[in-house]
Motif scaffolding. Structure first.
Motif, PDB file in Angstrom:
ATOM      1  N   PHE A  33       0.810  -0.994  -0.078  1.00  0.00           N
ATOM      2  CA  PHE A  33      -0.024   0.045  -0.275  1.00  0.00           C
ATOM      3  C   PHE A  33       0.910   1.201  -0.119  1.00  0.00           C
ATOM      4  O   PHE A  33       2.105   1.334   0.534  1.00  0.00           O
ATOM      5  CB  PHE A  33      -0.896   0.039   1.214  1.00  0.00           C
ATOM      6  CG  PHE A  33      -1.886  -0.856   1.341  1.00  0.00           C
ATOM      7  CD1 PHE A  33      -3.038  -1.077   0.506  1.00  0.00           C
ATOM      8  CD2 PHE A  33      -1.742  -2.073   2.273  1.00  0.00           C
ATOM      9  CE1 PHE A  33      -3.960  -2.371   0.739  1.00  0.00           C
ATOM     10  CE2 PHE A  33      -2.427  -3.158   2.168  1.00  0.00           C
ATOM     11  CZ  PHE A  33      -3.591  -3.201   1.550  1.00  0.00           C
ATOM     12  N   ASN A  34       0.177   2.342  -0.498  1.00  0.00           N
ATOM     13  CA  ASN A  34       1.328   3.718  -0.654  1.00  0.00           C
ATOM     14  C   ASN A  34       0.791   4.533   0.389  1.00  0.00           C
ATOM     15  O   ASN A  34       1.337   5.705   0.321  1.00  0.00           O
ATOM     16  CB  ASN A  34       1.418   4.235  -2.131  1.00  0.00           C
ATOM     17  CG  ASN A  34      -0.182   4.535  -2.536  1.00  0.00           C
ATOM     18  OD1 ASN A  34      -1.121   4.353  -1.732  1.00  0.00           O
ATOM     19  ND2 ASN A  34      -0.150   5.058  -3.629  1.00  0.00           N
ATOM     20  N   ASP A  37      -4.050   2.696   5.694  1.00  0.00           N
ATOM     21  CA  ASP A  37      -5.301   2.528   5.459  1.00  0.00           C
ATOM     22  C   ASP A  37      -6.054   1.867   6.601  1.00  0.00           C
ATOM     23  O   ASP A  37      -5.295   1.060   7.472  1.00  0.00           O
ATOM     24  CB  ASP A  37      -5.535   1.498   4.195  1.00  0.00           C
ATOM     25  CG  ASP A  37      -7.115   1.516   3.744  1.00  0.00           C
ATOM     26  OD1 ASP A  37      -7.674   0.575   4.225  1.00  0.00           O
ATOM     27  OD2 ASP A  37      -7.479   2.343   3.068  1.00  0.00           O
ATOM     28  N   VAL A  40      -5.477  -1.849   6.948  1.00  0.00           N
ATOM     29  CA  VAL A  40      -4.181  -2.413   7.108  1.00  0.00           C
ATOM     30  C   VAL A  40      -4.032  -3.652   7.995  1.00  0.00           C
ATOM     31  O   VAL A  40      -3.483  -4.678   7.749  1.00  0.00           O
ATOM     32  CB  VAL A  40      -3.054  -1.543   7.147  1.00  0.00           C
ATOM     33  CG1 VAL A  40      -1.811  -1.972   7.455  1.00  0.00           C
ATOM     34  CG2 VAL A  40      -2.955  -0.546   5.961  1.00  0.00           C
ATOM     35  N   TYR A  43      -6.106  -6.762   7.105  1.00  0.00           N
ATOM     36  CA  TYR A  43      -5.270  -7.443   5.767  1.00  0.00           C
ATOM     37  C   TYR A  43      -3.935  -8.126   6.388  1.00  0.00           C
ATOM     38  O   TYR A  43      -3.564  -9.154   6.108  1.00  0.00           O
ATOM     39  CB  TYR A  43      -4.615  -6.450   4.773  1.00  0.00           C
ATOM     40  CG  TYR A  43      -5.708  -5.713   3.721  1.00  0.00           C
ATOM     41  CD1 TYR A  43      -6.228  -6.599   2.971  1.00  0.00           C
ATOM     42  CD2 TYR A  43      -5.939  -4.469   3.949  1.00  0.00           C
ATOM     43  CE1 TYR A  43      -7.414  -6.208   1.887  1.00  0.00           C
ATOM     44  CE2 TYR A  43      -6.696  -3.885   2.986  1.00  0.00           C
ATOM     45  CZ  TYR A  43      -7.352  -4.799   2.102  1.00  0.00           C
ATOM     46  OH  TYR A  43      -8.363  -4.300   1.047  1.00  0.00           O
ATOM     47  N   VAL A  51       3.700  -1.092   3.962  1.00  0.00           N
ATOM     48  CA  VAL A  51       3.169   0.252   3.715  1.00  0.00           C
ATOM     49  C   VAL A  51       4.499   1.198   3.456  1.00  0.00           C
ATOM     50  O   VAL A  51       5.176   1.117   4.235  1.00  0.00           O
ATOM     51  CB  VAL A  51       2.226   0.716   4.859  1.00  0.00           C
ATOM     52  CG1 VAL A  51       1.630   2.019   4.594  1.00  0.00           C
ATOM     53  CG2 VAL A  51       1.335  -0.188   5.275  1.00  0.00           C
TER      54      VAL A  51
END
Length: 151
Positions: A33-34, A37, A40, A43, A51
């Motif tokens: 991920f950038n 979130d 996260v 996940y 990240v």
């Protein structure tokens, strides 16, 4: 994002990234991920998570030709298993150090990594709300030069 994805699809030869390689037609072993979130943590319960956050590039100016930019990036690695989180952080460091050897993306090419990412165990409770999640974050900001593709 593209450089991370390339590194997880086909790890550089001689790296420790084989165990994190994405299986074709399967679920990815590592999600990238950038930005942070809310999901996260959810996940990370199912798979490993990377990240990253890249600050806006700064024109390199007098030190380089006009097509050079200085970039800085911070990285967070999460996993349920502390040993796997450590190995993933080690692989992310190796991967970033290989970026100057990779082909250019449509946005440019990393020409030099000035400050490689160095990871330290992160304190729980910031991004991860579960006590099961183990985190490693960059202790210092990773810095690198990028040459853009505009001629």
């Amino acid at each position: 994002m593209e450089l991370f994805n390339r590194g997880f699809e086909q790890p550089p030869e001689g790296s420790v990234g084989g165990e994190f390689q994405t299986v074709p037609d399967g679920l990815p072993k590592v999600l990238v991920f950038n930005e942070i979130d809310v999901d996260v943590d959810a996940y990370a319960q199912a798979t490993d998570v990377v990240v990253f956050h890249v600050e806006p590039p700064v024109f390199a100016g007098r030190r380089h030709r006009s097509r050079m930019w200085d970039c800085s990036m911070s990285v967070l690695v999460e996993s349920v298993d502390v040993d796997r989180a450590f190995r993933l952080a080690s692989y992310v460091r190796q991967l970033v150090m290989c970026w100057p050897l990779m082909d250019a993306t449509e946005w440019g090419q990393v020409t030099k990594v000035m400050v490689p990412p160095s990871f330290a165990k992160a304190a729980g409770g910031k991004q991860a709300t579960s006590k099961r999640i183990k985190q490693y974050a960059t202790a210092s900001v990773c810095e690198f030069h990028v040459r853009d593709c505009v001629s």
